[in-house]
Design a protein around this motif. Structure first.
Motif, PDB file in Angstrom:
ATOM      1  N   THR A 120       0.836  -1.196   0.000  1.00  0.00           N
ATOM      2  CA  THR A 120       0.000   0.000   0.000  1.00  0.00           C
ATOM      3  C   THR A 120       0.873   1.249   0.000  1.00  0.00           C
ATOM      4  N   ALA A 121       0.247   2.360  -0.339  1.00  0.00           N
ATOM      5  CA  ALA A 121       0.873   3.673  -0.206  1.00  0.00           C
ATOM      6  C   ALA A 121      -0.225   4.664   0.151  1.00  0.00           C
ATOM      7  N   ALA A 122       0.096   5.636   0.988  1.00  0.00           N
ATOM      8  CA  ALA A 122      -0.893   6.591   1.483  1.00  0.00           C
ATOM      9  C   ALA A 122      -0.701   7.951   0.813  1.00  0.00           C
ATOM     10  N   PHE A 123      -1.839   8.592   0.484  1.00  0.00           N
ATOM     11  CA  PHE A 123      -1.834   9.908  -0.150  1.00  0.00           C
ATOM     12  C   PHE A 123      -2.916  10.773   0.490  1.00  0.00           C
ATOM     13  N   ALA A 124      -2.636  12.074   0.586  1.00  0.00           N
ATOM     14  CA  ALA A 124      -3.642  13.016   1.056  1.00  0.00           C
ATOM     15  C   ALA A 124      -4.389  13.574  -0.149  1.00  0.00           C
ATOM     16  N   GLY A 125      -5.706  13.723   0.003  1.00  0.00           N
ATOM     17  CA  GLY A 125      -6.502  14.294  -1.080  1.00  0.00           C
ATOM     18  C   GLY A 125      -7.918  14.570  -0.630  1.00  0.00           C
ATOM     19  N   ASP A 126      -8.422  15.739  -0.969  1.00  0.00           N
ATOM     20  CA  ASP A 126      -9.777  16.152  -0.615  1.00  0.00           C
ATOM     21  C   ASP A 126     -10.585  16.300  -1.891  1.00  0.00           C
ATOM     22  N   THR A 127     -11.752  15.655  -1.956  1.00  0.00           N
ATOM     23  CA  THR A 127     -12.569  15.719  -3.173  1.00  0.00           C
ATOM     24  C   THR A 127     -13.054  17.130  -3.475  1.00  0.00           C
ATOM     25  N   ASP A 128     -12.926  18.037  -2.538  1.00  0.00           N
ATOM     26  CA  ASP A 128     -13.303  19.430  -2.804  1.00  0.00           C
ATOM     27  C   ASP A 128     -12.273  20.130  -3.689  1.00  0.00           C
ATOM     28  N   ASP A 129     -11.082  19.535  -3.803  1.00  0.00           N
ATOM     29  CA  ASP A 129      -9.984  20.125  -4.568  1.00  0.00           C
ATOM     30  C   ASP A 129      -9.852  19.365  -5.892  1.00  0.00           C
ATOM     31  N   LEU A 130     -10.456  19.889  -6.936  1.00  0.00           N
ATOM     32  CA  LEU A 130     -10.491  19.181  -8.217  1.00  0.00           C
ATOM     33  C   LEU A 130      -9.106  19.099  -8.859  1.00  0.00           C
ATOM     34  N   GLU A 131      -8.270  20.103  -8.651  1.00  0.00           N
ATOM     35  CA  GLU A 131      -6.909  20.032  -9.190  1.00  0.00           C
ATOM     36  C   GLU A 131      -6.133  18.891  -8.532  1.00  0.00           C
ATOM     37  N   ARG A 132      -6.340  18.714  -7.246  1.00  0.00           N
ATOM     38  CA  ARG A 132      -5.686  17.612  -6.540  1.00  0.00           C
ATOM     39  C   ARG A 132      -6.181  16.273  -7.065  1.00  0.00           C
ATOM     40  N   MET A 133      -7.480  16.168  -7.333  1.00  0.00           N
ATOM     41  CA  MET A 133      -8.027  14.923  -7.863  1.00  0.00           C
ATOM     42  C   MET A 133      -7.396  14.599  -9.218  1.00  0.00           C
ATOM     43  N   ALA A 134      -7.240  15.604 -10.055  1.00  0.00           N
ATOM     44  CA  ALA A 134      -6.659  15.378 -11.377  1.00  0.00           C
ATOM     45  C   ALA A 134      -5.201  14.946 -11.296  1.00  0.00           C
ATOM     46  N   ALA A 135      -4.489  15.387 -10.241  1.00  0.00           N
ATOM     47  CA  ALA A 135      -3.068  15.066 -10.114  1.00  0.00           C
ATOM     48  C   ALA A 135      -2.816  13.709  -9.468  1.00  0.00           C
ATOM     49  N   LEU A 136      -3.755  13.198  -8.694  1.00  0.00           N
ATOM     50  CA  LEU A 136      -3.520  11.980  -7.923  1.00  0.00           C
ATOM     51  C   LEU A 136      -3.109  10.768  -8.758  1.00  0.00           C
TER      52      LEU A 136
END
Length: 251
Positions: free
Chosen positions: A55-71
């Motif tokens: 596994t690997a852990a990542f931070a990400g909030d669905t409110d941040d669409l730019e973050r979603m696109a980068a994940l």
């Protein structure tokens, strides 16, 4: 049954607890390499440490669409291979009737339940289509089959999400990519406990309301998703599958 997903790279949203963690566990048990995401990196790192597998852990909030696109690209860099399995999941918007929320809350629910999955998929899908293999599973709700009182935001926007996922499924089926939604019933999660007032109250209601006489478990949920992501499920796409202990009355 061998599901044929050993070594596949999976990205599971909202996986620090509840249904998302159940999905991560099931995929890891089948040999997938699982990227786990939560708004809190600390919480998702703790959850990842409990999963038996890579596994690997990542931070990400669905409110941040730019973050979603980068994940998806970040996950590909971490595992050295692109995302092949994507489980879109979120805790869901607040309870209330249709007139209880302002424009900002309606917009936030649409962003979380429709636009965030779309951003993730837009990033991950090109590699799936190029490799002619991909699995996308939307963690939905039984409210798309029978609306649930006092969950207006969820009822409305989860139906919109199903429309998106169904349309997408038809567009990518010939590319070896399947797209399915699970219509979630009553599961033993913190969100259900909060909505019911306590886990004890949620369990008592399930004994009365659910034909199976109990709440579902996150691991049971994860096992269905693992099958949907398997080689064995390659002809199963564009569906909305209830997982609800017989709760829904509609056929």
């Amino acid at each position: 049954m061998r599901l044929g997903i050993e070594g596949r790279v999976a990205l599971v949203m909202a996986s620090s607890k509840g249904i998302g963690l159940g999905i991560a566990r099931s995929l890891a048990r089948e040999g997938a390499r699982v990227a786990m995401v939560s708004r809190s990196l600390e919480r998702v790192e703790e959850a990842a440490a409990t999963v038996d597998g890579e596994t690997a852990a990542f931070a990400g909030d669905t409110d941040d669409l730019e973050r979603m696109a980068a994940l998806p690209e970040e996950v590909a860099e971490r595992f050295g291979a692109p995302v092949e399995i994507l489980a879109t999941n979120t805790g869901g918007p607040p309870m209330g009737a249709t007139g209880d929320h302002g424009q900002a809350e309606w917009g936030a629910a649409y962003r979380s339940l429709v636009l965030a999955p779309r951003a993730l998929i837009a990033s991950a899908l090109p590699q799936m289509r190029e490799r002619r293999w991909g699995r996308i599973v939307n963690v939905g709700s039984s409210s798309t089959e029978e609306v649930i009182d006092h969950l207006a935001l969820s009822n409305v926007h989860r139906m919109a999400a199903v429309g998106y996922f169904k349309t997408l499924a038809r567009e990518v089926a010939r590319d070896g990519v399947t797209v399915n939604t699970v219509a979630t019933g009553k599961f033993a999660t913190d969100r259900l406990a909060d909505n019911a007032g306590s886990m004890e109250a949620a369990e008592a209601a399930a004994r009365e309301q659910v034909p199976a006489g109990r709440l579902g478990t996150p691991d049971e949920y994860g096992d269905l998703v693992a099958f949907l992501c398997s080689e064995r499920a390659s002809y199963l796409t564009g569906t909305v599958i209830p997982l609800d202990g017989g709760l829904l009355r509609s056929p």
